[in-house]
Scaffold this active site. Structure first.
Site, PDB file in Angstrom:
ATOM      1  N   ARG A 187       0.831  -1.208   0.000  1.00 40.70           N
ATOM      2  CA  ARG A 187       0.000   0.000   0.000  1.00 40.70           C
ATOM      3  C   ARG A 187       0.865   1.257   0.000  1.00 40.70           C
ATOM      4  O   ARG A 187       1.045   1.899  -1.026  1.00 40.70           O
ATOM      5  CB  ARG A 187      -0.947  -0.024   1.213  1.00 40.70           C
ATOM      6  N   ASP A 188       1.446   1.605   1.119  1.00 43.05           N
ATOM      7  CA  ASP A 188       2.251   2.818   1.227  1.00 43.05           C
ATOM      8  C   ASP A 188       3.491   2.728   0.346  1.00 43.05           C
ATOM      9  O   ASP A 188       3.961   3.730  -0.196  1.00 43.05           O
ATOM     10  CB  ASP A 188       2.652   3.035   2.689  1.00 43.05           C
TER      11      ASP A 188
ATOM     12  N   HIS B   2       4.908   4.648  12.828  1.00 45.57           N
ATOM     13  CA  HIS B   2       5.014   4.583  11.371  1.00 45.57           C
ATOM     14  C   HIS B   2       6.115   5.556  10.971  1.00 45.57           C
ATOM     15  O   HIS B   2       5.953   6.766  11.082  1.00 45.57           O
ATOM     16  CB  HIS B   2       3.673   4.983  10.742  1.00 45.57           C
TER      17      HIS B   2
ATOM     18  N   HIS C 290       9.358   6.923   8.354  1.00 42.90           N
ATOM     19  CA  HIS C 290       9.981   7.017   7.036  1.00 42.90           C
ATOM     20  C   HIS C 290      11.474   7.245   7.237  1.00 42.90           C
ATOM     21  O   HIS C 290      11.918   7.578   8.340  1.00 42.90           O
ATOM     22  CB  HIS C 290       9.359   8.158   6.227  1.00 42.90           C
TER      23      HIS C 290
ATOM     24  N   CYS D  29       4.195   9.573  -0.080  1.00 47.34           N
ATOM     25  CA  CYS D  29       2.783   9.952  -0.135  1.00 47.34           C
ATOM     26  C   CYS D  29       2.580  11.002  -1.206  1.00 47.34           C
ATOM     27  O   CYS D  29       3.269  12.029  -1.209  1.00 47.34           O
ATOM     28  CB  CYS D  29       2.328  10.496   1.225  1.00 47.34           C
TER      29      CYS D  29
ATOM     30  N   ASN E   2       9.627   4.567   3.160  1.00 45.97           N
ATOM     31  CA  ASN E   2       9.407   4.127   4.527  1.00 45.97           C
ATOM     32  C   ASN E   2      10.669   3.493   5.090  1.00 45.97           C
ATOM     33  O   ASN E   2      11.611   3.161   4.365  1.00 45.97           O
ATOM     34  CB  ASN E   2       8.290   3.070   4.572  1.00 45.97           C
TER      35      ASN E   2
END
Length: 308
Positions: free
Chosen positions: A13-14, A206, A208, A239, A248
């Site tokens: 996803r990300d 979360h 990066h 993003c 990430n």
């Protein structure tokens, strides 16, 4: 605290959402199969957003149905921001959903076209539905440390929103360094503070690696007691609505950090690298965490080297 880490893999996803080269459904299925084979069982598979907004997620419904059907014992999460997304996710068989609310107003408007308060209200309503439907839930606290538009986020604002969202009773609350500009001291201090107020066993971070200190941030979060970490295979990520958000924290870097600290992850490191090389071919450029050069040099000397 636990002597093992829960790794919440966000690569499909990300990791893929900001890629210019379209990754097709068959490639995504192969990616997911590789991640599962490597021992990753908590995978944020896709986001149920309009394909015009995030073209890479256009196959969300089919991909979720595939994952849930093929590996029903695994935890495949769908990211949802509105009622339509929730309904789509539910119809695709999704049994784990993530929602998100930004601390800062500008990012909220850019990311979801709504104010932070409106995003909270929608999340509140979706959480109530999810609990009635027996759905596992996670909420992201976005721009927890730094916003790409407003700069440094005051810690008291992040804490206030985190406590407000905690009242919705999510299964996990993920504190997000959305663009990877947090520093290790701030990460550690905030997570220690939140850990005193909330249940640390349900708090995730979360991270990066935009400024090459993702592992340092992970280390201070670990010292604060965090045991749930988001990462992306190969360090993929970014993003489309957050200028400056690079990849990430790489899953392979996080797994190796855990290994060095004597913490288990259940991940087969050699198989994880198979996935890195696989997706490297899909995106058409070299990828991989900071450990790559060392790992490949060691494998050249000892081809059977592995750990898990």
């Amino acid at each position: 605290m636990s002597d093992s880490l829960k790794i919440y893999e966000v690569g499909p996803r990300d990791g893929l959402q900001n890629e210019a080269q379209l990754i097709d459904s068959e490639q995504k299925k192969a990616l997911v199969a590789g991640l599962v084979a490597a021992g990753l069982h908590h995978i944020e598979l896709t986001s149920f957003v309009h394909p015009k907004a995030v073209p890479q997620m256009a196959d969300a419904d089919a991909l979720m149905a595939y994952g849930r059907t093929t590996w029903p014992q695994n935890d495949f999460i769908g990211l949802v921001f509105n009622q339509r997304g929730y309904d789509r996710a539910l119809a695709a068989g999704c049994r784990s959903m993530a929602f998100g609310v930004s601390v800062t107003e500008t990012f909220s408007e850019k990311n979801t076209r709504m104010s932070s308060q409106r995003a909270y209200e929608i999340t509140r309503d979706l959480m109530a539905q999810a609990q009635r439907d027996g759905i596992w839930t996670r909420i992201y606290v976005m721009t927890a440390w730094v916003c790409p538009f407003e700069g440094i986020t005051p810690p008291h604002r992040t804490i206030a929103l985190a406590e407000k969202l905690w009242q919705l009773e999510p299964d996990e609350l993920a504190i997000a360094d959305t663009i990877g500009h947090a520093n290790p001291l701030d990460v550690g201090h905030l997570m220690e503070n939140l850990g005193r107020r909330l249940d640390m066993q349900k708090l995730a971070v979360h991270l990066h690696d935009t400024q090459a200190i993702g592992l340092a941030n992970a280390t201070t979060a670990l010292q604060a007691g965090v045991r749930i970490f988001d990462s992306s295979v190969g360090g993929l990520g970014g993003c489309p609505f957050a200028p400056g958000a690079a990849g990430n924290l790489a899953t392979e870097d996080l797994v190796f950090l855990a290994y060095k600290l004597g913490l288990g992850t259940g991940v087969d490191f050699a198989r994880l690298w198979d996935v890195v090389y696989q997706i490297e071919g899909y995106v058409g450029r070299p990828i991989g965490g900071r450990i790559r050069q060392w790992w490949e040099s060691q494998c050249a000397q000892e081809p059977s080297l592995t750990f898990g």
